[in-house]
Design a protein around this motif. Structure first.
Motif, PDB file in Angstrom:
ATOM      1  N   SER A 294      -2.480  -3.677   7.875  1.00 16.06           N
ATOM      2  CA  SER A 294      -3.658  -3.084   7.262  1.00 16.06           C
ATOM      3  C   SER A 294      -4.677  -2.660   8.319  1.00 16.06           C
ATOM      4  O   SER A 294      -4.908  -3.389   9.288  1.00 16.06           O
ATOM      5  CB  SER A 294      -4.311  -4.095   6.313  1.00 16.06           C
ATOM      6  OG  SER A 294      -5.529  -3.591   5.804  1.00 16.06           O
TER       7      SER A 294
ATOM      8  N   GLU B 132       6.154  -2.229   5.406  1.00 16.88           N
ATOM      9  CA  GLU B 132       4.715  -2.029   5.251  1.00 16.88           C
ATOM     10  C   GLU B 132       4.010  -2.044   6.613  1.00 16.88           C
ATOM     11  O   GLU B 132       4.308  -2.882   7.471  1.00 16.88           O
ATOM     12  CB  GLU B 132       4.150  -3.158   4.372  1.00 16.88           C
ATOM     13  CG  GLU B 132       2.693  -3.056   4.032  1.00 16.88           C
ATOM     14  CD  GLU B 132       2.392  -2.083   2.892  1.00 16.88           C
ATOM     15  OE1 GLU B 132       1.207  -1.786   2.686  1.00 16.88           O
ATOM     16  OE2 GLU B 132       3.336  -1.632   2.220  1.00 16.88           O
TER      17      GLU B 132
ATOM     18  N   SER C 104      -9.698  -0.526  -1.290  1.00 18.44           N
ATOM     19  CA  SER C 104      -8.260  -0.279  -1.411  1.00 18.44           C
ATOM     20  C   SER C 104      -7.472  -1.557  -1.125  1.00 18.44           C
ATOM     21  O   SER C 104      -6.395  -1.761  -1.692  1.00 18.44           O
ATOM     22  CB  SER C 104      -7.834   0.835  -0.456  1.00 18.44           C
ATOM     23  OG  SER C 104      -8.137   0.486   0.887  1.00 18.44           O
ATOM     24  N   THR C 105      -7.999  -2.431  -0.263  1.00 22.16           N
ATOM     25  CA  THR C 105      -7.317  -3.703   0.010  1.00 22.16           C
ATOM     26  C   THR C 105      -7.309  -4.575  -1.232  1.00 22.16           C
ATOM     27  O   THR C 105      -6.279  -5.162  -1.590  1.00 22.16           O
ATOM     28  CB  THR C 105      -8.000  -4.440   1.172  1.00 22.16           C
ATOM     29  OG1 THR C 105      -8.036  -3.601   2.318  1.00 22.16           O
ATOM     30  CG2 THR C 105      -7.259  -5.732   1.508  1.00 22.16           C
TER      31      THR C 105
ATOM     32  N   THR D 146       0.805  -1.224   0.000  1.00 21.87           N
ATOM     33  CA  THR D 146       0.000   0.000   0.000  1.00 21.87           C
ATOM     34  C   THR D 146       0.837   1.272   0.000  1.00 21.87           C
ATOM     35  O   THR D 146       0.312   2.349  -0.266  1.00 21.87           O
ATOM     36  CB  THR D 146      -0.919   0.028   1.242  1.00 21.87           C
ATOM     37  OG1 THR D 146      -0.105   0.063   2.430  1.00 21.87           O
ATOM     38  CG2 THR D 146      -1.812  -1.206   1.288  1.00 21.87           C
TER      39      THR D 146
ATOM     40  N   ASN E  25      -1.959  -3.767  -7.859  1.00 22.32           N
ATOM     41  CA  ASN E  25      -0.730  -2.993  -7.638  1.00 22.32           C
ATOM     42  C   ASN E  25       0.492  -3.903  -7.768  1.00 22.32           C
ATOM     43  O   ASN E  25       1.040  -4.374  -6.774  1.00 22.32           O
ATOM     44  CB  ASN E  25      -0.746  -2.349  -6.250  1.00 22.32           C
ATOM     45  CG  ASN E  25       0.449  -1.420  -6.042  1.00 22.32           C
ATOM     46  OD1 ASN E  25       0.996  -0.866  -6.988  1.00 22.32           O
ATOM     47  ND2 ASN E  25       0.881  -1.269  -4.796  1.00 22.32           N
TER      48      ASN E  25
ATOM     49  N   ARG F 118      -7.498  -3.627  -4.311  1.00 24.66           N
ATOM     50  CA  ARG F 118      -6.597  -3.040  -5.309  1.00 24.66           C
ATOM     51  C   ARG F 118      -5.141  -3.303  -4.956  1.00 24.66           C
ATOM     52  O   ARG F 118      -4.298  -3.512  -5.836  1.00 24.66           O
ATOM     53  CB  ARG F 118      -6.862  -1.544  -5.459  1.00 24.66           C
ATOM     54  CG  ARG F 118      -8.239  -1.208  -6.040  1.00 24.66           C
ATOM     55  CD  ARG F 118      -8.314   0.247  -6.513  1.00 24.66           C
ATOM     56  NE  ARG F 118      -7.981   1.198  -5.464  1.00 24.66           N
ATOM     57  CZ  ARG F 118      -8.857   1.686  -4.590  1.00 24.66           C
ATOM     58  NH1 ARG F 118     -10.123   1.305  -4.636  1.00 24.66           N
ATOM     59  NH2 ARG F 118      -8.478   2.567  -3.683  1.00 24.66           N
ATOM     60  N   SER F 119      -4.812  -3.310  -3.648  1.00 18.93           N
ATOM     61  CA  SER F 119      -3.422  -3.562  -3.256  1.00 18.93           C
ATOM     62  C   SER F 119      -3.008  -5.000  -3.563  1.00 18.93           C
ATOM     63  O   SER F 119      -1.833  -5.268  -3.824  1.00 18.93           O
ATOM     64  CB  SER F 119      -3.227  -3.270  -1.762  1.00 18.93           C
ATOM     65  OG  SER F 119      -3.773  -4.293  -0.946  1.00 18.93           O
TER      66      SER F 119
END
Length: 390
Positions: free
Chosen positions: A153, A150, A232-233, A128, A240, A235-236
């Protein structure tokens, strides 16, 4: 007595009594309009099914020595390596990751246990902190460093979801700091060489011409639901960078084949994957080679997590990296089967009750649950074994 042969459209062989498996494979192949694939089964040290057909690449038939990217089938290799460390007393699932990997303690991760990492509960399903390029995934040490930096989350769903690629780098980072070798080198020296396996986490350049070319099938689903697009999780994990671009997929490149991508980049043959899982079906030893003690493997097969992934809506059960059988029966009929499937349709598993290792590899990626190519073959194999005495 002549050895039974598969139907004319399929090459390879089956042992006596296994003809129904060849028939099921040929039928499934014809119905699916497959690109190219191979299916193998090993019982004890004997290969009882070794079949292949179709094309490895445009203008190139699938051959006896064709290799293929197996995506998350790689995780079964990682599982084996991690349990070998456990077997040697070098790794304790109950210890914090930071006990072995001090840099991992950054950003409040000092409480993350090894058992969290190996069961997809670490809370680190994706990167992220920065956007990634496709080339970044081919740098295993760089990805380990990114994960060490990182933060955990903030999304509760990240602690019970599939860590698609990060689990590989997390396990690789642990192994590197315990053993000193990369996970690809460890597997090559400690597993593949002793068992005589055509399996690589980091393919040597000389073997590149043998690799089949991947293609996305006509039913490949690469669209996002509104819920996925908003997460967003999600997408990560999957975006990504985007893992399966329609054009110019990096998974067909020499850079990816030669890299150590332990969450999904191994290159293998079906017969070698089946031989590895035959070893595991026998309790971790085969043909005089012992990877681990039976009691260590029994521990490694115990369920550590069970969840329905909130982002891809799939029921999952995990032991120490190995996936366990669910109501979907991905690994065929046996309830005690374990192993790992790969994106697009590959299946690799041990059937302990039948003392059998199985593997299906292919180069045309299909979407679940519509992909049924391996299921009738696994069912036919199970039927043959069930009818055998003893």
């Amino acid at each position: 007595m002549a050895e039974p042969s598969p139907p004319p459209s399929i090459r390879g062989f089956v042992a006596p009594s296994f003809e129904p498996v060849a028939e099921a494979y040929a039928r499934a192949f014809a119905e699916a309009g497959d690109g190219g694939s191979a299916f193998a089964a090993v019982r004890g040290g004997e290969t009882v099914v070794d079949l292949w057909g179709g094309t490895a690449a445009p203008g190139r038939p699938w051959a006896e020595d064709t290799l293929q990217v197996i995506f998350s089938g790689t995780k079964g290799l990682v599982a084996t390596c991690m349990l070998m460390l456990v077997d040697r007393g070098a790794l304790d699932l109950g210890r914090p990751v930071a006990h072995y990997w001090s840099a991992f303690a950054a950003k409040g991760k000092d409480g993350v246990l090894v058992r969290d990492v190996v069961s997809h509960r670490a809370g680190l399903p994706g990167i992220t902190l920065a956007p990634l390029a496709a080339a970044d995934l081919a740098d295993d040490e760089g990805m380990e460093a990114r994960l060490a930096a990182e933060p955990l989350s903030p999304d509760p769903g990240a602690y019970g979801c599939y860590h698609a690629l990060t689990i590989g780098w997390l396990c690789g980072g642990l192994l590197r700091r315990i053993d000193g070798r990369s996970i690809g080198r460890f597997f090559a020296e400690e597993v593949a060489a002793p068992l005589g396996l055509d399996i690589w986490i980091g393919l040597p350049p000389a073997l590149e011409p043998r690799v089949g070319v991947l293609e996305l099938g006509p039913d490949w689903d690469d669209g996002l639901t509104p819920e996925q697009a908003a997460s967003s999780t999600y997408r990560s994990i999957w975006g990504n960078p985007p893992l399966f671009p329609r054009e110019g997929t990096p998974w067909n490149t020499r850079a990816y084949h030669g890299a150590e991508i332990p969450g999904g980049g191994a290159v293998a043959s079906a017969r070698s994957m089946a031989r590895l899982y035959a070893c595991l079906a026998e309790g971790g030893g085969l043909d005089g080679v012992r990877l681990m003690r039976p009691e260590t493997l029994a521990q490694g097969r115990r369920e550590l997590s069970r969840f329905t992934d909130p982002f891809i809506d799939e029921p999952m059960r995990f032991a120490t990296v190995y996936a366990l059988q669910t109501e979907q029966h991905r690994f065929g009929p046996p309830a005690d089967a374990f192993g790992h499937n790969g994106a697009g349709g590959s299946i690799h598993a041990a059937w302990p009750g039948q003392r059998l290792g199985v593997s299906y590899v292919m180069n045309q990626l299909r979407s679940d649950p519509r992909d049924q190519r391996s299921r009738p073959v696994l069912e036919a194999l199970h039927g043959v074994i069930a009818d055998m005495p003893g």
